[in-house]
Write an enzyme that holds these catalytic residues in place. Structure first.
Site, PDB file in Angstrom:
ATOM      1  N   HIS A   7       0.825  -1.208   0.000  1.00  0.00           N
ATOM      2  CA  HIS A   7       0.000   0.000   0.000  1.00  0.00           C
ATOM      3  C   HIS A   7       0.858   1.257   0.000  1.00  0.00           C
ATOM      4  O   HIS A   7       2.042   1.216   0.305  1.00  0.00           O
ATOM      5  CB  HIS A   7      -0.979   0.034   1.182  1.00  0.00           C
ATOM      6  N   HIS A  79       4.092   7.172   3.563  1.00  0.00           N
ATOM      7  CA  HIS A  79       5.033   6.057   3.414  1.00  0.00           C
ATOM      8  C   HIS A  79       4.544   5.083   2.347  1.00  0.00           C
ATOM      9  O   HIS A  79       3.389   5.145   1.918  1.00  0.00           O
ATOM     10  CB  HIS A  79       5.260   5.322   4.743  1.00  0.00           C
ATOM     11  N   GLU A 130       7.809   1.145   4.944  1.00  0.00           N
ATOM     12  CA  GLU A 130       7.294   0.157   5.898  1.00  0.00           C
ATOM     13  C   GLU A 130       7.481  -1.208   5.255  1.00  0.00           C
ATOM     14  O   GLU A 130       7.234  -1.369   4.055  1.00  0.00           O
ATOM     15  CB  GLU A 130       5.799   0.404   6.153  1.00  0.00           C
TER      16      GLU A 130
END
Length: 134
Positions: A7, A79, A130
């Site tokens: 994502h 992010h 991440e």
């Protein structure tokens, strides 16, 4: 080591409102808002055919997202998240290659109920990364 893009997270003041706009524009499925107190955020996911958009809003004044929104009042990309098969092995390889893991270096449970770690943006061309256990 790296898997697919899971994502892209966008920091906003109102995650549900932002998700509705994307849902209407792209006919996408929208998740319910979910507070994550351990991360200081409320998340809403918009599922697209090839990835997800995560809208994150601050959960309280101490949220790291609140600080981000002070610098970026209109919101913005916060992010990118990549899936990894083994988060501990990935972490160790990244550290060996010079990447810095944020926090205490130990994975925490993220929005999908899976282990996550964040990597310092200065080590990734200014992008907060991440990694998530697949």
């Amino acid at each position: 080591m790296q898997g697919r893009l899971n994502h892209v997270a966008i920091a906003v003041k109102d995650a549900e409102k932002a998700a509705r706009i994307y849902g209407a524009a792209f006919g996408a499925e929208i998740s319910p808002a979910a507070p994550l107190p351990e991360h200081g955020v409320i998340t809403v996911f918009v599922t697209l055919p090839n990835t997800k958009i995560e809208f994150i809003q601050p959960l309280g004044e101490a949220s790291p997202i609140a600080k981000f929104l002070e610098r970026n009042a209109d919101g913005g990309i916060h992010h990118v998240c990549y899936e990894v098969a083994d988060i501990i092995a990935s972490r160790d390889t990244l550290i060996k290659e010079g990447a810095r893991v944020l926090g205490d270096g130990e994975p925490k449970i993220g929005a999908h109920g899976k282990l996550v770690l964040f990597l310092h943006p200065k080590d990734f061309s200014g992008a907060l990364v991440e990694i998530e256990q697949a």
